[in-house]
Design an enzyme around this catalytic site. Sequence first.
Site, mmCIF file in Angstrom:
data_model
loop_
_atom_site.group_PDB
_atom_site.id
_atom_site.type_symbol
_atom_site.label_atom_id
_atom_site.label_comp_id
_atom_site.label_asym_id
_atom_site.label_seq_id
_atom_site.Cartn_x
_atom_site.Cartn_y
_atom_site.Cartn_z
ATOM 1 N N TYR A 78 -4.636 33.610 -72.881
ATOM 2 C CA TYR A 78 -3.972 34.876 -72.189
ATOM 3 C C TYR A 78 -4.848 36.185 -72.283
ATOM 4 C CZ TYR A 78 -0.823 38.528 -70.853
ATOM 5 O OH TYR A 78 -0.138 39.456 -70.308
ATOM 6 N N ALA A 100 8.013 39.980 -57.974
ATOM 7 C CA ALA A 100 8.989 41.287 -57.778
ATOM 8 C C ALA A 100 10.318 40.828 -58.458
ATOM 9 C CB ALA A 100 8.913 41.720 -56.546
ATOM 10 N N GLY A 139 0.957 47.917 -72.711
ATOM 11 C CA GLY A 139 1.050 47.343 -74.032
ATOM 12 C C GLY A 139 2.256 46.427 -74.271
HETATM 13 P P1 NDP Z 1 8.366 38.903 -66.367
HETATM 14 O O1 NDP Z 1 8.351 37.542 -66.952
HETATM 15 O O2 NDP Z 1 9.621 39.652 -66.550
HETATM 16 O O3 NDP Z 1 7.876 38.932 -64.868
HETATM 17 C C1 NDP Z 1 6.823 38.217 -64.606
HETATM 18 C C2 NDP Z 1 6.976 37.885 -62.801
HETATM 19 O O4 NDP Z 1 5.997 37.136 -62.448
HETATM 20 C C3 NDP Z 1 8.211 37.186 -62.264
HETATM 21 O O5 NDP Z 1 8.900 37.780 -61.217
HETATM 22 C C4 NDP Z 1 7.744 35.673 -62.230
HETATM 23 O O6 NDP Z 1 8.549 35.068 -61.601
HETATM 24 C C5 NDP Z 1 6.427 36.135 -61.651
HETATM 25 N N1 NDP Z 1 5.609 35.055 -61.561
HETATM 26 C C6 NDP Z 1 5.063 34.182 -62.630
HETATM 27 N N2 NDP Z 1 4.453 33.208 -62.320
HETATM 28 C C7 NDP Z 1 4.274 33.360 -60.671
HETATM 29 C C8 NDP Z 1 3.696 32.449 -59.740
HETATM 30 N N3 NDP Z 1 2.941 31.383 -59.790
HETATM 31 N N4 NDP Z 1 4.078 32.949 -58.284
HETATM 32 C C9 NDP Z 1 4.573 34.054 -58.139
HETATM 33 N N5 NDP Z 1 5.450 34.903 -58.990
HETATM 34 C C10 NDP Z 1 5.037 34.484 -60.353
HETATM 35 O O7 NDP Z 1 7.162 39.742 -67.157
HETATM 36 P P2 NDP Z 1 6.495 41.024 -66.858
HETATM 37 O O8 NDP Z 1 7.182 41.733 -65.823
HETATM 38 O O9 NDP Z 1 6.141 41.584 -68.128
HETATM 39 O O10 NDP Z 1 4.947 40.641 -66.482
HETATM 40 C C11 NDP Z 1 4.403 41.293 -65.137
HETATM 41 C C12 NDP Z 1 2.980 41.215 -65.371
HETATM 42 O O11 NDP Z 1 2.756 42.333 -66.398
HETATM 43 C C13 NDP Z 1 2.461 39.903 -65.970
HETATM 44 O O12 NDP Z 1 0.861 40.015 -65.339
HETATM 45 C C14 NDP Z 1 2.192 40.357 -67.218
HETATM 46 O O13 NDP Z 1 0.736 39.543 -67.893
HETATM 47 C C15 NDP Z 1 1.791 41.582 -67.297
HETATM 48 N N6 NDP Z 1 1.940 42.326 -68.518
HETATM 49 C C16 NDP Z 1 3.053 42.331 -69.288
HETATM 50 C C17 NDP Z 1 3.148 43.025 -70.615
HETATM 51 C C18 NDP Z 1 4.517 42.971 -71.404
HETATM 52 O O14 NDP Z 1 4.430 43.131 -72.447
HETATM 53 N N7 NDP Z 1 5.691 42.302 -70.976
HETATM 54 C C19 NDP Z 1 1.975 43.919 -71.202
HETATM 55 C C20 NDP Z 1 0.869 43.814 -70.315
HETATM 56 C C21 NDP Z 1 0.896 43.184 -69.171
HETATM 57 P P3 NDP Z 1 9.496 33.864 -61.789
HETATM 58 O O15 NDP Z 1 10.759 34.728 -62.404
HETATM 59 O O16 NDP Z 1 9.752 32.895 -60.520
HETATM 60 O O17 NDP Z 1 8.883 33.168 -63.096
HETATM 61 C C1 8X3 Z 2 1.406 41.502 -72.791
HETATM 62 C C2 8X3 Z 2 0.981 42.455 -73.695
HETATM 63 O O1 8X3 Z 2 0.321 42.455 -76.167
HETATM 64 O O2 8X3 Z 2 1.973 40.569 -75.548
HETATM 65 O O3 8X3 Z 2 0.025 41.535 -71.911
HETATM 66 O O4 8X3 Z 2 -0.245 40.526 -74.895
HETATM 67 S S1 8X3 Z 2 0.637 41.430 -75.260
#
Ligand code: NDP
Ligand code: 8X3
Length: 254
Positions: free
Chosen positions: A154, A11, A185
């Site tokens: 990934y 979060a 996306g």
């Molecule tokens: P961010 O990097 O902004 O957020 C990721 C969050 O996950 C951070 O709060 C991070 O905490 C936390 N996190 C990572 N590793 C751990 C861990 N081991 N334990 C607890 N918390 C952890 O990226 P997004 O918000 O974009 O990503 C969130 C989700 O969305 C992910 O699962 C990602 O794969 C998915 N996603 C993202 C997309 C994109 O384009 N951005 C597209 C599709 C899916 P910390 O700050 O401590 O690292």
């Molecule tokens: C995150 C979106 O397209 O960068 O899952 O893999 S992409």
Amino acid sequence: MEKKIVLVTGATSGIGEGCAKRFALGGYKVIITGRNHNKLELLGQLLREEYGAEVCALNFDVRDREGARRAIESLDENWSRIDVLVNNAGLALGLEPEYEGSWEDWETMIDTNIKGLLAMTRLIVPSMIERNSGHVVNIGSVAGDAAYPSGNVYCATKAAVKTITDGLRLDVAHTAVRVTNIKPGLVQTNFSNTRFHGDDARADNVYKGIKPLTGDDIADVVFYAASAPAHVQIAEVLVLATHQGSGSMIHREP
Ligand code: NDP
Ligand code: 8X3
């Protein structure tokens, strides 16, 4: 009526932070979890002050099964009845061909995106089954639908999220528990900065020439799924940026 409770993993940034705010706005009590204590404190303060939300912060790494177990077991009766679990914590590390990828990066992605999500599910879903009520929303990705060049591991972790989500949906079909896979996306968060190990210029380049989605856009979709009537199970949602044709095709303005 008793307020509903949501637990959001990861979060402290991006989509997870957006979800914490959206559910707070929607009147939920919010359990924010993450591994950065200071960010959790700040977010908790903001949710209380700006949204008037009741907030509980749990500081753990989803890869640490014992730590996660202790955190969930520490919840008292005001917080333990979790209505919505948002399995969001996750990351990409690296963008190299499979024959050049880093073993360490692969392990971190597998441990976080797959095993971390499974650990949280295994900890929280039994009480949903017992109460015959609850909703698990997993954050998958368009990357789980098809591999893109150099996305290899990934993409595989997000394909695993899809299959694990589908599997859970089958296993709880005899109950009122709902299971959703949200597949975003291109979302501009800290995602690419993490993927490129802090190379911010390379991260910014990912979003050049296109208006990407935001964490709040995805949070709206998560909240929509959670707010559907009890007989409606949003199984899966693919959310792309406009001008994004697929995981590997993006139209960019020069
Ligand atoms: P961010 O990097 O902004 O957020 C990721 C969050 O996950 C951070 O709060 C991070 O905490 C936390 N996190 C990572 N590793 C751990 C861990 N081991 N334990 C607890 N918390 C952890 O990226 P997004 O918000 O974009 O990503 C969130 C989700 O969305 C992910 O699962 C990602 O794969 C998915 N996603 C993202 C997309 C994109 O384009 N951005 C597209 C599709 C899916 P910390 O700050 O401590 O690292
Ligand atoms: C995150 C979106 O397209 O960068 O899952 O893999 S992409």
